[in-house]
Design a protein around this motif. Structure first.
Motif, short mmCIF file in Angstrom:
data_model
loop_
_atom_site.label_atom_id
_atom_site.label_comp_id
_atom_site.label_asym_id
_atom_site.label_seq_id
_atom_site.Cartn_x
_atom_site.Cartn_y
_atom_site.Cartn_z
N SER A 57 -8.20 0.89 -9.14
CA SER A 57 -7.84 -0.83 -8.22
C SER A 57 -6.92 -1.74 -9.04
N MET B 16 0.72 -1.49 0.42
CA MET B 16 -0.36 0.14 0.12
C MET B 16 0.96 1.31 -0.07
N ASP C 222 -9.32 -8.17 -3.96
CA ASP C 222 -8.80 -8.73 -2.45
C ASP C 222 -7.88 -10.08 -3.20
N LYS D 96 -6.18 3.39 -5.64
CA LYS D 96 -7.07 3.61 -4.57
C LYS D 96 -6.45 2.30 -3.41
N THR D 97 -7.07 1.02 -4.07
CA THR D 97 -6.14 0.52 -3.40
C THR D 97 -6.22 -1.22 -4.63
N LYS E 243 1.19 4.09 -3.06
CA LYS E 243 0.30 5.40 -2.81
C LYS E 243 1.42 6.08 -3.14
N LEU F 268 -4.14 -8.65 -3.53
CA LEU F 268 -3.50 -8.59 -2.78
C LEU F 268 -3.68 -9.83 -1.84
#
Length: 483
Positions: free
Chosen positions: A379, A327, A346, A342-343, A331, A349
């Motif tokens: 994402s 993360m 699932d 932003k992310t 950023k 990750l």
């Protein structure tokens, strides 16, 4: 485009008008004030890049105006104008922070040169300050990400050693962030305003490495057409970071040891002894103690470098830090590339968290930067990750052997790995993802077990010769694995 904003301060209206017209013609934005009081009132709104003020004025004179300007804006350059009789006062004012002074009647060509030179110097100072600020941000503790116990120990040690001038030896696998930690130590030390100079020792041949470290004189060797400062001279007053210090030859190690002991050296091909004040931080991914035992690294140099030893854990040793690091890099590279990412999904990750990361933090950073560049949405998806992330099995995973106990599997893994790396406990520990101490402990345990078996066998032979029944032999704990 304007050359810059100038505030002219003079109690003579004719001087203000003439200078204003001439400097506007040169491309400057110019405003004027009749005295020091009006100049101070004008500063916040106009925000000039330079103040050009007369020295002798009623009320607040040029010297007092200089002092008040420096109180509120130390970086704002002030140039004084004075008649010949005020030269001594103008020189004193330069000690108080004036950028320069000019004699009246003004020579406009000289005025133009002084203003241009002063603005350029101010611009360079501003850029240097911005660069230092970015470096402080990049090498702050906030950028060494990790909540694991292993990283908390690293943070604690860095905070303890940064204020000192002690030599630091950083150990760990490639890609674990040794350069980042070295820079953090420098930027949180009393030497932070000094240079932070880096040299990768493995990238240079022995002759070139010596020249890079100590510099050379003109004619020292073929192609040395001019004198050159080495990294020790460049780092004077600051910190020198030597990466892969284990690659330095024994001959150069002698000279490096002398610098650490005496803080002096000679350039290659030179006879003048030079003295420096440099803090040394060294890094290696090799076991220097093993190299000392093998005669490949000087023992006295090892102890000079190893005043403070800090081992950086691999990502395999701190898997809980991987999502936070991912993360962090997301950023950073989203901001650098102007992306709205932003992310992570699932699935992405989970894939990142379950991967082994043999290249450690450096590999993770490169993967996230690539994913950010390839992402169009907000994402990072599984498809944005390189395919090899899905096929690498964790090194810590043991092979499945039917009927074998966990202890037998562990013994087999350790002994086979030690065999494959030529007996190096540090390499075996890296491959298996355990500590060197555990490898050494297990080897001692296996050796003791082997000696007990040998002793038992000898007793059995003796008993047999005396006519006694031999004791039952212990089962062989070795494990056979089908190829």
């Amino acid at each position: 485009m304007t050359q810059g904003k100038l505030l002219i301060v003079d109690d003579e209206a004719a001087t203000r008008t003439t200078l204003g017209d001439l400097l506007r013609a040169e491309g400057y934005t110019v405003e004027a004030a009749a005295d020091g009081f009006k100049a101070l009132a004008r500063l916040p709104e106009f925000s000039p890049d330079l103040v050009l003020t007369d020295l002798h004025m009623p009320g607040i004179d040029g010297v007092e105006l200089l002092r008040k300007v420096k109180e509120t804006n130390p970086e704002l350059p002030v140039v004084l104008m004075t008649a010949f009789g005020g030269v001594e006062m103008a020189v004193t004012a330069m000690r108080d922070g004036a950028a320069d002074y000019l004699l009246k009647p003004l020579n406009f060509e000289e005025l133009s040169i002084v203003i241009g030179r002063t603005l350029e110097a101010a611009k360079l100072r501003q850029e240097a300050n911005e660069l230092r600020s970015k470096l402080r941000d990049r090498y702050s503790f906030d950028n060494i990400v990790g909540n694991s116990n292993e990283m908390q120990r690293v943070f604690k040690t860095v905070a303890q050693v940064a204020p000192s001038r002690a030599t630091v030896l950083l150990s760990g696998e490639s890609g674990t962030g040794k350069e980042l930690v070295a820079a953090a130590i420098h930027h949180h030390s009393p030497r932070a305003q000094g240079p932070f100079v880096k040299l990768h020792c493995a990238a240079l041949a022995e002759s070139l490495l010596e020249s890079e470290l100590f510099g050379h004189e003109r004619g020292a060797y073929t192609g040395a057409d001019r004198k050159r400062e080495g990294r020790f001279e460049q780092a004077n007053g600051g910190t020198l970071f030597l990466d892969e210090v284990g690659e330095i030859s024994l001959g150069t190690q002698v000279k490096l040891l002398r610098v650490l002991q005496e803080r002096e050296f000679e350039r290659v091909g030179g006879g003048q002894t030079l003295h420096v004040d440099v803090r040394l931080i060294a890094a290696t991914n090799r076991d220097l103690k093993e190299m000392v035992a093998a005669g490949k690294f000087r023992e006295d140099l090892y102890y000079r470098l190893n005043v403070i030893n800090l081992t950086l854990p691999s990502l395999r040793e701190r898997p809980s830090d991987v999502p936070a690091l991912a993360m962090h890099f997301l950023k950073r590279y989203a901001a650098e590339n102007g992306k709205a990412v932003k992310t992570f999904s699932d699935e992405a990750l989970h894939r990142i968290a379950s991967y082994d990361w043999p290249g450690n933090v450096r590999e993770l950073e490169n993967v996230i930067e690539r994913a950010v560049v390839l992402t169009d949405g907000d994402s990072i998806e599984l498809s944005h990750l390189p395919p090899e992330l899905g096929v690498v099995v964790r090194r810590s995973a043991a092979p499945t052997v039917p009927g074998a106990t966990l202890d037998e599997l562990e013994r087999f893994a350790i002994l086979k790995t030690m065999e494959s790396v030529g007996g190096s406990t540090s390499r075996a520990a890296q491959i298996l993802g355990v500590s060197v101490r555990k490898i050494q402990y297990k080897l001692q345990e296996y050796s003791a077990s082997s000696q007990r078996r040998s002793s038992t066998s000898l007793t059995a032979v003796e008993s047999s010769e005396e006519g006694a029944e031999p004791p039952a032999s212990e089962p062989d704990s070795s494990v056979e694995v089908a190829s």
